[in-house]
Design an enzyme around this catalytic site. Structure first.
Site, PDB file in Angstrom:
ATOM      1  N   HIS A 167       3.168  -4.991   3.800  1.00 27.81           N
ATOM      2  CA  HIS A 167       2.984  -5.365   5.205  1.00 27.81           C
ATOM      3  C   HIS A 167       2.548  -6.821   5.253  1.00 27.81           C
ATOM      4  O   HIS A 167       1.852  -7.308   4.350  1.00 27.81           O
ATOM      5  CB  HIS A 167       1.911  -4.520   5.885  1.00 27.81           C
ATOM      6  CG  HIS A 167       2.313  -3.107   6.137  1.00 27.81           C
ATOM      7  ND1 HIS A 167       3.130  -2.741   7.181  1.00 27.81           N
ATOM      8  CD2 HIS A 167       2.031  -1.960   5.473  1.00 27.81           C
ATOM      9  CE1 HIS A 167       3.308  -1.445   7.163  1.00 27.81           C
ATOM     10  NE2 HIS A 167       2.663  -0.923   6.128  1.00 27.81           N
TER      11      HIS A 167
ATOM     12  N   GLU B  15      -1.226  -4.524  11.493  1.00 25.25           N
ATOM     13  CA  GLU B  15      -0.406  -4.082  10.359  1.00 25.25           C
ATOM     14  C   GLU B  15       1.060  -4.396  10.627  1.00 25.25           C
ATOM     15  O   GLU B  15       1.831  -4.677   9.709  1.00 25.25           O
ATOM     16  CB  GLU B  15      -0.599  -2.590  10.101  1.00 25.25           C
ATOM     17  CG  GLU B  15       0.024  -2.124   8.802  1.00 25.25           C
ATOM     18  CD  GLU B  15      -0.370  -0.709   8.469  1.00 25.25           C
ATOM     19  OE1 GLU B  15      -1.224  -0.517   7.594  1.00 25.25           O
ATOM     20  OE2 GLU B  15       0.174   0.217   9.105  1.00 25.25           O
TER      21      GLU B  15
ATOM     22  N   ASP C   3      -4.793 -10.923  -0.600  1.00 21.07           N
ATOM     23  CA  ASP C   3      -3.435 -11.447  -0.496  1.00 21.07           C
ATOM     24  C   ASP C   3      -2.629 -11.183  -1.772  1.00 21.07           C
ATOM     25  O   ASP C   3      -3.116 -11.421  -2.889  1.00 21.07           O
ATOM     26  CB  ASP C   3      -3.484 -12.953  -0.224  1.00 21.07           C
ATOM     27  CG  ASP C   3      -2.111 -13.509   0.145  1.00 21.07           C
ATOM     28  OD1 ASP C   3      -1.320 -12.781   0.790  1.00 21.07           O
ATOM     29  OD2 ASP C   3      -1.822 -14.664  -0.220  1.00 21.07           O
ATOM     30  N   HIS C   4      -1.419 -10.691  -1.592  1.00 19.58           N
ATOM     31  CA  HIS C   4      -0.502 -10.369  -2.696  1.00 19.58           C
ATOM     32  C   HIS C   4      -1.064  -9.318  -3.647  1.00 19.58           C
ATOM     33  O   HIS C   4      -0.758  -9.308  -4.836  1.00 19.58           O
ATOM     34  CB  HIS C   4      -0.082 -11.637  -3.455  1.00 19.58           C
ATOM     35  CG  HIS C   4       0.932 -12.438  -2.683  1.00 19.58           C
ATOM     36  ND1 HIS C   4       0.596 -13.145  -1.560  1.00 19.58           N
ATOM     37  CD2 HIS C   4       2.254 -12.617  -2.858  1.00 19.58           C
ATOM     38  CE1 HIS C   4       1.673 -13.737  -1.079  1.00 19.58           C
ATOM     39  NE2 HIS C   4       2.700 -13.425  -1.836  1.00 19.58           N
TER      40      HIS C   4
ATOM     41  N   CYS D  79       4.962   5.100   5.335  1.00 20.37           N
ATOM     42  CA  CYS D  79       3.843   4.565   4.549  1.00 20.37           C
ATOM     43  C   CYS D  79       3.502   5.479   3.370  1.00 20.37           C
ATOM     44  O   CYS D  79       2.637   5.150   2.561  1.00 20.37           O
ATOM     45  CB  CYS D  79       2.615   4.334   5.434  1.00 20.37           C
ATOM     46  SG  CYS D  79       2.762   2.813   6.414  1.00 20.37           S
TER      47      CYS D  79
ATOM     48  N   HIS E 295       0.834  -1.200   0.000  1.00 24.74           N
ATOM     49  CA  HIS E 295       0.000   0.000   0.000  1.00 24.74           C
ATOM     50  C   HIS E 295       0.873   1.257   0.000  1.00 24.74           C
ATOM     51  O   HIS E 295       2.092   1.201   0.127  1.00 24.74           O
ATOM     52  CB  HIS E 295      -0.984   0.007   1.179  1.00 24.74           C
ATOM     53  CG  HIS E 295      -0.393   0.374   2.502  1.00 24.74           C
ATOM     54  ND1 HIS E 295      -1.169   0.725   3.591  1.00 24.74           N
ATOM     55  CD2 HIS E 295       0.884   0.472   2.938  1.00 24.74           C
ATOM     56  CE1 HIS E 295      -0.390   1.002   4.627  1.00 24.74           C
ATOM     57  NE2 HIS E 295       0.854   0.851   4.270  1.00 24.74           N
TER      58      HIS E 295
ATOM     59  N   HIS F   4       4.964  -0.205  -0.475  1.00 24.77           N
ATOM     60  CA  HIS F   4       5.731  -1.104   0.388  1.00 24.77           C
ATOM     61  C   HIS F   4       4.747  -2.123   0.938  1.00 24.77           C
ATOM     62  O   HIS F   4       3.537  -1.904   0.903  1.00 24.77           O
ATOM     63  CB  HIS F   4       6.391  -0.329   1.540  1.00 24.77           C
ATOM     64  CG  HIS F   4       5.380   0.360   2.391  1.00 24.77           C
ATOM     65  ND1 HIS F   4       4.822   1.567   2.056  1.00 24.77           N
ATOM     66  CD2 HIS F   4       4.766  -0.033   3.531  1.00 24.77           C
ATOM     67  CE1 HIS F   4       3.924   1.894   2.954  1.00 24.77           C
ATOM     68  NE2 HIS F   4       3.856   0.948   3.861  1.00 24.77           N
TER      69      HIS F   4
HETATM   70 NI    NI Z   1       2.520   0.992   5.474  1.00 29.38          NI
END
Ligand code: NI
Length: 136
Positions: free
Chosen positions: A42, A125, A80-81, A34, A15, A40
């Protein structure tokens, strides 16, 4: 008698938290790492809990296999992914913060859980940062 049944799940996603109507400086101040322009990832950890009466016939509040299948189909297979900003329409004009992701997950699961039961989503997160959403 009421009890709460919980199931843990996991997904990886990318995100970026950003507002295009804010300056770079303000974005960095508010969103920190972020805000990285190239996104990047998580490792999100999830706990979904269902609270309700224990069925006298089965001894279950909800069959945990059913809960597990619901999470897989409506959360893991969807998130996911993925790049949350680009792949999930809800985040087209909304930041994919842990708060907003928890709301999305809750909204995706709510139609499949008996309305007599309460639904709660806890989304980690990072191992230390997590959000709880129980509906409004
Ligand atoms: Ni982040």
């Amino acid at each position: 008698m009421k009890a709460t049944v919980s199931r843990k799940a996991h997904f990886n996603a990318a995100h970026r938290l950003h507002r295009s109507d804010w300056s770079d400086e303000k974005n960095t101040t508010v969103f920190g790492k972020c805000n990285n322009p190239n996104y990047h990832g998580h490792n999100y950890e999830l706990i979904v809990s269902v609270t309700g009466d224990i069925d006298p016939d089965t001894g279950f509040v909800i069959d945990v296999k059913i809960l597990s299948d619901l999470i897989k189909e409506h959360v893991e297979d969807v998130l996911d992914h993925k790049n949350l900003n680009l792949d999930v329409p809800y985040f087209e004009n909304r930041n994919p913060t842990a708060e907003n992701i928890a709301v999305v997950i809750w909204d995706k699961l709510r139609p499949y859980v008996d309305l007599k039961m309460d639904l709660e989503v806890i989304l980690f997160e990072t191992p230390r940062n997590f959000v709880t959403y129980k509906g409004k």
